[in-house]
Design an enzyme around this catalytic site. Structure first.
Site, short mmCIF file in Angstrom:
data_model
loop_
_atom_site.label_atom_id
_atom_site.label_comp_id
_atom_site.label_asym_id
_atom_site.label_seq_id
_atom_site.Cartn_x
_atom_site.Cartn_y
_atom_site.Cartn_z
N ARG B 62 0.81 -1.22 0.00
CA ARG B 62 0.00 0.00 0.00
C ARG B 62 0.84 1.27 0.00
NH1 ARG B 62 -4.22 -0.62 4.02
NH2 ARG B 62 -3.93 -2.78 3.49
N THR B 63 1.96 1.28 0.69
CA THR B 63 2.78 2.49 0.67
C THR B 63 3.32 2.74 -0.74
OG1 THR B 63 3.40 2.15 2.97
CG2 THR B 63 4.77 3.64 1.69
N LYS B 90 22.28 -9.14 -5.71
CA LYS B 90 23.62 -9.59 -6.07
C LYS B 90 24.68 -8.96 -5.19
CE LYS B 90 22.06 -10.00 -10.85
NZ LYS B 90 22.02 -9.25 -12.10
N ARG B 112 12.37 2.61 0.89
CA ARG B 112 11.89 1.77 1.99
C ARG B 112 13.02 0.78 2.26
NH1 ARG B 112 7.12 -1.04 3.89
NH2 ARG B 112 6.28 1.04 4.10
N HIS B 140 8.57 6.56 9.68
CA HIS B 140 7.74 6.40 8.49
C HIS B 140 6.93 7.70 8.40
CE1 HIS B 140 5.40 4.90 5.31
NE2 HIS B 140 4.91 3.79 5.81
#
Lengths: 184, 324
Positions: B62-63, B90, B112, B140
């Site tokens: 949702r974010t 990697k 994020r 946040h």
């Protein structure tokens, strides 16, 4: 020190007379108020549009719908103007704009960039039958080929000078002033 | 015009760094942006030609979607980079990933990351604007801003409003951002949850602590109910989900005993029947879906404000003559 010398261009009575004439001109051009809606440009165009609507109602017995438009997000200079301007409300007139005769109302016509932005924004909302541009003061200095249709007063102002339309709701009085910077 | 005290600077890392004026400027700017999402053509050209990378090192639905809607409604071009299937797997470092993106001439990064401090770390090392979409247990900020916007919409103010955050405060960046933001704007904040899920120094954050949910409900105007991460049970922080629901779950029976109507917030996704019961989540005082709607507007406001110019140039522009 640079100081501003303020000079009164129009007092309250002069602005009221100009608005009354502009309201008559709007009705005349549209042959009545059928299909007519006004859109005030934030911020002072909004108050002027309300006053024009009141004048039209006085003459025609019916008030045209009035909306407000904030053109900030459609400006062409946003990446250079610095911190973001505070946004005002955008609210379309009752009945929308499709097929309507719209009158964009702004306080001062200068470079023409505000009107350009308003036309772009309105095009994203719909397709009016016709759009007029109506300003209280035309100070010249156009940078785009856009001219107002209905004008309260034409003023010759140099780029150093500033034309301020004052409205009671924001500034406490109704007037038009010219500010001239002066070395002191 | 926005005063320079409300100027946000290059990045949005956390609400701890922001003044009350800056937070208010974001909330006030979000108001008119709500209307854009109600238009038939949900798009304004303000970020036309800007490229934004959504750099998600942790799964998020949702974010990420909310940011993406916000970006697209402002006409920005967006690219989503997720840790699975990218060179991140990697072993490329965060800075190398970001610098490679910058070499492709991007303008903003929404990040994020599971590490607290990742957003600040990146912001200090690249020229693009950085927006924190959640970093570890740290902050946040856009979630807290949308919570605050929702509370302000419904109650008309934030000053003096009593907000209790319920649940896993220890691991919650949403809780931390809410505590910073709300207290800065004059709100009173409390937390309530199992002692094992409260930080040991929680009082130092300037919040009240309730160990019983009944006390919290009696005190609060607003409950912000956090998601209980199911792995907390496996890690032994709580005995069982049923036990948690019995002691801390927000149920209709508990709310009916409250002295006033409480506003119910939840950042989602919900565990129905664990931290919140369905008849509360779907009840008349739940503003959970308003939060989602406001999230897009808040993120549009943040993107718009950060993509702006610098105060010095604004002053110059102002001197060059007022608008037409």
């Amino acid at each position: 020190m640079v100081e501003l010398r303020r000079q009164l261009l129009m007092d309250e009575r002069a602005v009221e007379r100009a608005l009354a004439r502009m309201a008559r001109e709007i009705v005349e051009r549209n042959h009545g108020i059928r299909g007519l809606s006004l859109i005030g440009i934030q911020r002072r165009g909004v108050q002027l549009a309300e006053r024009l609507a009141a004048e039209i109602e006085r003459a025609e017995g019916e008030r045209p719908p009035v909306g407000t438009l904030d053109i900030t997000l459609y400006r062409d200079d946003l990446t250079t103007v610095g911190p973001r301007p505070v946004l005002g409300e955008t609210r379309l007139p009752a009945g929308g704009i499709d097929g309507r005769v719209l009158v964009i109302v702004d306080d001062v016509a200068y470079t023409g960039r505000t009107a350009r932005a308003a036309l772009d924004e309105l095009a994203d909302f719909g397709r009016p039958a016709r759009i007029y541009l109506c300003v209280l003061v035309d100070r010249g200095g156009r940078e785009l080929p856009i001219q107002p249709d209905i004008v309260g007063r034409v003023v010759e102002a140099t780029p150093r000078e500033r034309v301020d339309v004052l409205v009671p709701e924001i500034d406490g009085r109704l007037a038009v002033e010219l500010s001239v910077p002066e070395e002191s | 015009m926005t005063s320079s005290s409300a100027y946000l600077g290059k990045d949005l890392v956390g609400l701890q760094d922001l003044s009350a004026d800056q937070i208010r400027a974001i909330l006030d700017t979000a108001e008119p942006f709500k209307e854009i999402s109600e238009r038939a053509i949900k798009k304004v050209p303000v970020l036309r030609g800007k490229t934004i990378v959504n750099l998600f090192f942790e799964p998020s639905t949702r974010t990420r979607i909310s940011f993406e809607f916000a970006e697209k409604r402002l006409s920005a071009d967006t690219v989503n980079v997720q840790s699975t299937g990218s060179s991140v797997q990697k072993g490329e470092t965060l800075v190398d990933t970001a610098r490679n993106l910058e070499a492709m001439r991007i303008d903003m990064v929404v990040i994020r990351h599971s590490a607290s401090g990742a957003a600040r770390f990146l912001a200090d090392r690249i020229a693009s604007n950085v927006i924190n979409a959640g970093d570890g247990r740290h902050e946040h900020p856009t979630q807290a801003l949308l919570d605050m916007l929702t509370i302000r919409d419904k109650l008309g103010r934030l000053d003096g409003v009593r907000v209790c955050i319920v649940g896993d405060i220890l691991h919650s960046r949403v809780a931390r951002s809410n505590i910073w933001g709300l207290t800065r704007l004059g709100g009173e904040v409390a937390v309530c949850g199992p002692r094992t899920l409260l930080p040991t120094d929680v009082e130092e954050l300037g919040v009240h602590v309730f160990s019983r949910i009944e006390e919290a409900i009696e005190w609060a105007d607003v409950l912000n109910v956090l998601r209980l991460q199911l792995e907390r049970m496996q890690a032994g922080f709580i005995p069982s989900l049923r036990e948690y629901n019995r002691v801390f779950g927000i149920t209709r029976e508990r709310l009916e005993r409250a002295p006033r109507d409480l506003l119910i917030l939840h950042p989602g996704p919900m565990n129905r029947g664990v931290e919140i019961d369905s008849d509360v989540a779907d009840g008349p005082h739940s503003v959970i879906l308003d939060q989602v709607t406001n999230g897009v507007a808040v993120r549009m406001a943040v993107l718009y404000l950060l993509a702006g110019g610098v105060p010095e140039r604004a002053e110059a522009a102002k001197r060059a003559g007022e608008g037409d």
